[in-house]
Enzyme design. Structure first.
Site, PDB file in Angstrom:
ATOM      1  N   LYS A   1       0.817   5.387  -2.534  1.00  0.00           N
ATOM      2  CA  LYS A   1       1.856   4.734  -1.729  1.00  0.00           C
ATOM      3  C   LYS A   1       3.242   5.274  -2.139  1.00  0.00           C
ATOM      4  CE  LYS A   1       1.330   1.769   0.988  1.00  0.00           C
ATOM      5  NZ  LYS A   1       1.057   1.834   2.454  1.00  0.00           N
TER       6      LYS A   1
ATOM      7  N   TYR B   1      -3.960   3.662  -6.034  1.00  0.00           N
ATOM      8  CA  TYR B   1      -3.396   3.155  -4.766  1.00  0.00           C
ATOM      9  C   TYR B   1      -1.862   3.189  -4.825  1.00  0.00           C
ATOM     10  CZ  TYR B   1      -1.719  -0.510  -1.565  1.00  0.00           C
ATOM     11  OH  TYR B   1      -1.009  -1.221  -0.616  1.00  0.00           O
TER      12      TYR B   1
ATOM     13  N   TRP C   1       1.336  -8.792  -1.602  1.00  0.00           N
ATOM     14  CA  TRP C   1       0.340  -9.860  -1.417  1.00  0.00           C
ATOM     15  C   TRP C   1       0.386 -10.420   0.010  1.00  0.00           C
ATOM     16  CZ3 TRP C   1       0.308 -13.404  -6.417  1.00  0.00           C
ATOM     17  CH2 TRP C   1      -0.038 -12.630  -7.519  1.00  0.00           C
TER      18      TRP C   1
ATOM     19  N   THR D   1       4.463  -0.855  -1.168  1.00  0.00           N
ATOM     20  CA  THR D   1       3.875  -1.955  -1.924  1.00  0.00           C
ATOM     21  C   THR D   1       4.597  -2.242  -3.242  1.00  0.00           C
ATOM     22  OG1 THR D   1       1.866  -2.529  -3.168  1.00  0.00           O
ATOM     23  CG2 THR D   1       2.261  -0.218  -2.847  1.00  0.00           C
ATOM     24  N   ASP D   2       4.434  -3.467  -3.728  1.00  0.00           N
ATOM     25  CA  ASP D   2       4.925  -3.822  -5.075  1.00  0.00           C
ATOM     26  C   ASP D   2       4.155  -3.061  -6.153  1.00  0.00           C
ATOM     27  OD1 ASP D   2       2.660  -5.330  -4.236  1.00  0.00           O
ATOM     28  OD2 ASP D   2       3.005  -6.827  -5.794  1.00  0.00           O
TER      29      ASP D   2
ATOM     30  N   GLY E   1      -5.192  -4.081  11.785  1.00  0.00           N
ATOM     31  CA  GLY E   1      -4.750  -4.641  10.506  1.00  0.00           C
ATOM     32  C   GLY E   1      -3.945  -5.921  10.699  1.00  0.00           C
ATOM     33  N   GLN E   2      -3.746  -6.663   9.596  1.00  0.00           N
ATOM     34  CA  GLN E   2      -3.086  -7.968   9.726  1.00  0.00           C
ATOM     35  C   GLN E   2      -1.608  -7.855  10.120  1.00  0.00           C
ATOM     36  OE1 GLN E   2      -3.822 -10.172   6.105  1.00  0.00           O
ATOM     37  NE2 GLN E   2      -3.187  -8.509   4.774  1.00  0.00           N
TER      38      GLN E   2
ATOM     39  N   ALA F   1      -3.009   1.947   6.735  1.00  0.00           N
ATOM     40  CA  ALA F   1      -2.990   2.249   5.302  1.00  0.00           C
ATOM     41  C   ALA F   1      -4.400   2.169   4.741  1.00  0.00           C
ATOM     42  CB  ALA F   1      -2.097   1.250   4.561  1.00  0.00           C
TER      43      ALA F   1
END
Ligand SMILES: NC(=O)c1ccc[n+]([C@@H]2O[C@H](COP(=O)([O-])OP(=O)(O)OC[C@H]3O[C@@H](n4cnc5c(N)ncnc54)[C@H](OP(=O)(O)O)[C@@H]3O)[C@@H](O)[C@H]2O)c1
Length: 287
Positions: free
Chosen positions: A136, A132, A157, A108-109, A17-18, A67
């Site tokens: 989370k 989602y 983001w 996450t937001d 993942g990033q 995730a």
């Protein structure tokens, strides 16, 4: 870097993942011992495998970058999204509670519903409007119920080296279409994965615990985000602001989910750069 982290043993999940890529790059450079596992090597939904890897390595920190991030697909693949984003976090928390490792986890937001008009702070009540976001949030709850020694970062983001981000998708659309439609009614904070990894490591080094909003500073609509990329790269495409409803996406998105990073910035005495500064840095690195 503090002696503690320099001598630590770190397990990283979701290696491809990033965010995980940024951690492995930084930790390798710093010479910190780490063991990064891709999904095929350590599926975090496999309870026995998680326990056996942790027993064998005995890490000081577990950084969970794994995730299920496909926001629209999560509306259909509900079981899988729940297993990865919620149930597996419970397993990781239980293992860390037993072994004494600190768990560093990301949310996450999209745990927020978008009803506010100024950035969300850690004390605001979550009210996710898509599946989602619900999974989370459940992951956050399982983490808090099963472990004291954790760092929980909500990010938004995220972009970095990978395909599951707006910049990658936008640049691909830009190659194929002269005119691009981008939503103006979704607002959050574009956030560089590299910055998240750096700030997370600072927080680990300084022994912080608990929940923090970790984003770049400022906020933008998707449309403003796109305009910034166009400006930096001098793209010739025309970009049209639209309402996201025209895309008929399966999952609803909050209209405003920007988060305030003051708590982490104050505790680390570190000012996190504005989103447009880091986009420039990232695109320069990408070239
Ligand atoms: N990307 C965003 O815009 C964004 C926004 C808010 C929050 N976040 C959160 O930030 C964190 C890092 O996100 P990211 O953008 O780095 O994610 P990413 O690039 O999508 O990487 C997630 C990684 O997890 C792996 N994975 C999926 N299921 C797994 C499983 N069962 N066991 C082990 N690995 C598994 C994926 O492998 P495969 O690709 O092989 O499935 C992928 O390599 C996540 O917690 C995410 O929810 C991200």
């Amino acid at each position: 870097m503090a002696k503690g982290l320099q001598k630590a043993k770190i397990v990283i999940t979701g290696k491809n993942g990033q965010l995980a890529k940024e951690f492995t790059r930084i930790l390798s450079k710093m010479g910190i011992e780490h063991f990064a596992f891709k999904k095929e090597e350590l599926d975090i939904t496999n309870v026995d495998r998680v326990w056996s890897v942790m027993k064998e390595i005995k890490p000081d920190f577990v950084i969970n970058c794994a995730a299920y991030n496909m926001v629209d697909k999560a509306e259909e693949e509900r079981d899988m999204a729940f297993l990865v984003n919620a149930k597996a976090v419970k397993t990781l928390a239980e293992v860390c509670s037993e072994s004494g490792a600190k768990l560093v986890h990301y949310s996450t937001d999209y745990v927020f519903g978008g009803e506010k008009s100024k950035p969300y702070i850690e004390e605001d009540n979550p009210s996710p409007i898509n599946y989602y976001g619900k999974t989370k949030l459940l992951g956050e709850m399982y983490l808090k119920e099963n472990l004291n020694n954790f760092l929980l970062f909500r990010v938004s983001w995220l972009y970095g080296k990978g395909r599951n981000n707006f910049i990658y998708k936008f640049l691909n659309w830009a190659k194929e279409n002269r005119e691009l439609k981008v939503s103006e009614n979704e607002v959050s904070v574009p956030t560089w994965a590299k910055r998240v990894a750096e700030v997370s490591l600072k927080a680990m080094e300084q022994g912080l615990k608990g929940l923090y909003h970790l984003t770049n500073s400022g906020y933008a609509s998707r449309y403003e985000f796109a305009l910034k990329i166009k400006e930096i790269l001098n793209l010739q495409n025309s970009i049209k602001p639209v309402n996201s409803s025209i895309f008929n996406l399966k999952a609803r998105r909050p209209e405003f989910s920007a988060m305030d990073n003051s708590k982490i910035s104050t505790e680390l005495n570190f000012s996190i750069p504005h989103w447009d500064y880091d986009i420039k840095e990232y695109l320069r690195e990408l070239k």
